[in-house]
Design a protein around this motif. Structure first.
Motif, short mmCIF file in Angstrom:
data_model
loop_
_atom_site.label_atom_id
_atom_site.label_comp_id
_atom_site.label_asym_id
_atom_site.label_seq_id
_atom_site.Cartn_x
_atom_site.Cartn_y
_atom_site.Cartn_z
N ILE A 46 -1.70 -0.16 3.56
CA ILE A 46 -3.00 0.05 2.91
C ILE A 46 -2.95 -0.39 1.45
N GLU A 47 -1.87 -0.05 0.76
CA GLU A 47 -1.71 -0.49 -0.64
C GLU A 47 -1.68 -2.01 -0.72
N TYR A 48 -0.98 -2.65 0.22
CA TYR A 48 -0.88 -4.11 0.25
C TYR A 48 -2.26 -4.73 0.48
N ILE A 49 -3.02 -4.17 1.42
CA ILE A 49 -4.36 -4.69 1.71
C ILE A 49 -5.27 -4.56 0.49
N LEU A 50 -5.19 -3.42 -0.19
CA LEU A 50 -6.01 -3.21 -1.39
C LEU A 50 -5.65 -4.20 -2.49
N GLU A 51 -4.37 -4.46 -2.62
CA GLU A 51 -3.90 -5.43 -3.63
C GLU A 51 -4.47 -6.82 -3.33
N LYS A 52 -4.44 -7.22 -2.05
CA LYS A 52 -4.96 -8.52 -1.66
C LYS A 52 -6.48 -8.57 -1.79
N ALA A 53 -7.15 -7.48 -1.42
CA ALA A 53 -8.61 -7.43 -1.50
C ALA A 53 -9.08 -7.53 -2.95
N GLU A 54 -8.30 -6.95 -3.85
CA GLU A 54 -8.65 -7.03 -5.27
C GLU A 54 -8.63 -8.48 -5.77
N LYS A 55 -7.67 -9.26 -5.27
CA LYS A 55 -7.54 -10.66 -5.69
C LYS A 55 -8.56 -11.54 -4.98
N THR B 64 1.37 8.31 12.10
CA THR B 64 0.07 7.83 11.62
C THR B 64 -1.07 8.23 12.54
N ASP B 65 -2.12 8.79 11.90
CA ASP B 65 -3.37 9.07 12.61
C ASP B 65 -4.11 7.74 12.71
N LYS B 66 -4.07 7.13 13.89
CA LYS B 66 -4.59 5.77 14.04
C LYS B 66 -6.09 5.70 13.82
N THR B 67 -6.80 6.75 14.24
CA THR B 67 -8.25 6.79 14.00
C THR B 67 -8.54 6.75 12.51
N LYS B 68 -7.77 7.54 11.76
CA LYS B 68 -7.93 7.56 10.30
C LYS B 68 -7.55 6.20 9.70
N PHE B 69 -6.52 5.58 10.23
CA PHE B 69 -6.06 4.27 9.76
C PHE B 69 -7.19 3.25 9.86
N PHE B 70 -7.88 3.25 11.03
CA PHE B 70 -8.97 2.30 11.23
C PHE B 70 -10.21 2.67 10.40
N GLU B 71 -10.42 3.96 10.19
CA GLU B 71 -11.53 4.40 9.33
C GLU B 71 -11.34 3.87 7.90
N ILE B 72 -10.10 3.93 7.44
CA ILE B 72 -9.79 3.45 6.09
C ILE B 72 -10.06 1.95 5.97
N LEU B 73 -9.59 1.18 6.97
CA LEU B 73 -9.81 -0.27 6.95
C LEU B 73 -11.30 -0.60 6.97
N LYS B 74 -12.06 0.13 7.79
CA LYS B 74 -13.51 -0.12 7.90
C LYS B 74 -14.21 0.21 6.58
N GLU B 75 -13.77 1.29 5.96
CA GLU B 75 -14.39 1.68 4.68
C GLU B 75 -14.12 0.64 3.59
N ILE B 76 -12.90 0.10 3.59
CA ILE B 76 -12.58 -0.97 2.62
C ILE B 76 -13.49 -2.16 2.87
N ARG B 77 -13.69 -2.50 4.15
CA ARG B 77 -14.54 -3.64 4.51
C ARG B 77 -16.01 -3.40 4.15
N ASP B 78 -16.50 -2.20 4.41
CA ASP B 78 -17.94 -1.95 4.25
C ASP B 78 -18.35 -1.61 2.83
N ASP B 79 -17.46 -0.96 2.09
CA ASP B 79 -17.85 -0.53 0.73
C ASP B 79 -16.62 -0.50 -0.18
N TYR B 80 -16.12 -1.68 -0.47
CA TYR B 80 -14.89 -1.80 -1.26
C TYR B 80 -15.02 -1.14 -2.64
N LYS B 81 -16.16 -1.36 -3.30
CA LYS B 81 -16.36 -0.83 -4.66
C LYS B 81 -16.26 0.69 -4.70
N SER B 82 -16.81 1.33 -3.70
CA SER B 82 -16.73 2.81 -3.64
C SER B 82 -15.33 3.26 -3.26
N PHE B 83 -14.71 2.52 -2.34
CA PHE B 83 -13.40 2.92 -1.85
C PHE B 83 -12.34 2.94 -2.95
#
Length: 474
Positions: free
Chosen positions: A380-389, A341-360
């Motif tokens: 990431i799939e699990y987080i998206l599933e939870k964020a949707e709910k 795992t590219d950890k920088t990319k991992f954190f970028e993905i989490l931040k993008e979900i937090r900052d702009d979920y609708k676009s992500f």
């Protein structure tokens, strides 16, 4: 004993529920036994009235049509019982029997009159309810079969017949009948128009124009606006849909729309064209994402069984970016056997979900397989599933974790990565154990606890390393 005293005694047999009996033409000897027997008979009638008429299943529990002709049935039964009882009474004075019969008649007549009055009220309520149900049924049936003119006509005629029966039953004058008829017609035609409107059927406008004079003024004004708006929308939508099907250029569409004379319809056509364009793009994007996801799963599967053939399974009808991601992924798997795992990319993905979920969520996340291990992709799939709910919970978790990490001055990307994964596993474990999601307060406590435990572990390992180094120097 005087005749006046006898009459006073006899009048005392009349009960509170019936009028005073005029018994002046009768006279009896002053005999207490006969008086008590007559009083006993009167009490018996009262008891019968209470037990037979007023009990849970008695006469006065009958409703509507149930009460029809029941007054006669009950009174006939009472007469038989009372007559039989009188025949069995052994009066000392024969005049007492005549008084008993008179008391019986007056009391029974009073009971019967009240029963008949109740029966008439119930029958009148039943008739009124039946009339109302019949009118409602005519209105409902006409609305259900609004495309059938014969059923509309027969429903209307049936209702008019009912109104005429109501007029006769309730003795309406001509003015009242016309008022009731106008009221019915307004409701009758309004329901049909409303039914057409609910189905987005242009016949709502046509039908309203035909019968608008039958509809009361307030509703007529409402329908004038709503049916016109519906008509314009339907015309505009059908025009836009046909125009859209020709696959014209934007310029060609514009030229076609210019030919429409009605400015309101023209504006609506532009709106519908824009919506159709947007819908088409969304559909195409979803289809691309589904095709890309399917192709990723196919490649991952073949890499497990025949890795040498993996390149052959790349779907080159997918976007270039999708193809390139798969090429790099296959090379890394064949070279290393796994994706680190590219950890920088991992954190970028989490931040993008937090900052702009609708676009992500519009993104094609399957290309993240290039940067993430299978385990982290699942996270990431699990987080998206939870964020949707419940997006609020995810945002709260993200912000609280960030604050705690900053507060504890944790700088190492590797350490933060391990802490975040441990927190996610802890939250999942809480849900599985408690059969419910932790609330914000519980989550914050859990997050803080995980970070503190990890810090303690790091400190102990640091102390142990220092101890080993010190021993080595000795």
């Amino acid at each position: 004993m005087s005749n006046e005293n006898n009459i006073a005694d006899i009048k005392s047999y009349s009960l509170r529920k019936i009028p005073v009996v005029n018994l002046e033409k009768f006279s009896v000897e002053d005999n207490d036994t006969d008086k008590i027997k007559i009083l006993e008979l009167s009490n018996f009638i009262d008891e019968w009235e209470h037990e037979v008429l007023f009990t849970e299943n008695g006469f006065y529990s009958l409703k509507g049509k149930e009460a029809e002709n029941k007054s006669e049935e009950f009174i006939l039964e009472l007469k038989k019982i009372v007559n039989s009882k009188i025949q069995k009474i052994n009066f000392i004075d024969m005049a007492s029997k005549e008084i008993a019969i008179k008391v019986k008649n007056i009391k029974i007549e009073s009971i019967y009159n009240r029963m008949k009055q109740y029966e008439n009220i119930q029958l009148n309520e039943w008739r009124t309810e039946t009339f109302d149900n019949s009118l409602t049924s005519s209105i409902r049936r006409a609305a259900l079969y609004k495309d059938n003119s014969e059923i509309i006509s027969s429903s209307y005629n049936n209702a008019i017949t009912v109104l005429e029966l109501m007029s006769k039953n309730e003795k309406w004058d001509k003015k009242t009948f016309l008022s009731k008829k106008n009221q019915f017609e307004s409701e009758f035609y309004s329901n049909i128009v409303t039914s057409f409107i609910n189905e987005k059927n242009i016949k709502a406008y046509i039908f309203f124009e035909k019968y608008k004079d039958k509809i009361e003024e307030k509703k007529r004004k409402e329908f004038e606006q709503s049916t016109k708006k519906l008509k314009n929308n339907i015309i505009a939508y059908n025009y836009a849909k046909e125009l859209f099907s020709y696959n014209l250029t934007d310029k060609e569409k514009e030229n076609e729309i210019k030919s429409v004379k009605d400015s309101e319809i023209k504006t609506l056509i532009k709106t519908f064209i824009s919506d159709l364009d947007r819908s088409k793009k969304q559909t195409e994007e979803e289809e691309k994402k589904e095709k890309n996801a399917s192709n990723w799963k196919e490649i991952i599967s073949i890499l497990n069984s025949e890795p040498d053939k993996a390149f052959l399974y790349i779907d080159f009808s997918c976007e270039d970016s999708n193809q390139n991601a798969k090429l790099r992924y296959i090379k890394n798997i064949r070279k290393n056997g796994y994706i680190n795992t590219d950890k920088t990319k991992f954190f970028e993905i989490l931040k993008e979900i937090r900052d702009d979920y609708k676009s992500f969520i519009k993104k094609d996340i399957y290309d993240f397989y290039e940067y993430l291990s299978a385990e982290d992709f699942n996270i990431i799939e699990y987080i998206l599933e939870k964020a949707e709910k419940n997006l609020e919970l995810f945002e709260s978790d993200y912000d609280y974790i960030s604050n705690e990490i900053n507060k504890n001055k944790i700088k190492s990307e590797e350490t933060i990565y391990l802490i975040v994964k441990l927190i996610i596993e802890s939250l999942k474990s809480f849900q599985e154990s408690n059969k419910k999601e932790a609330d914000i307060e519980q989550r914050n406590k859990l997050i803080k606890s995980v970070i503190e435990r990890y810090q303690q572990k790091e400190n102990k390992e640091g102390e142990r390393d220092d101890s080993i180094k010190h021993s080595a120097r000795k």
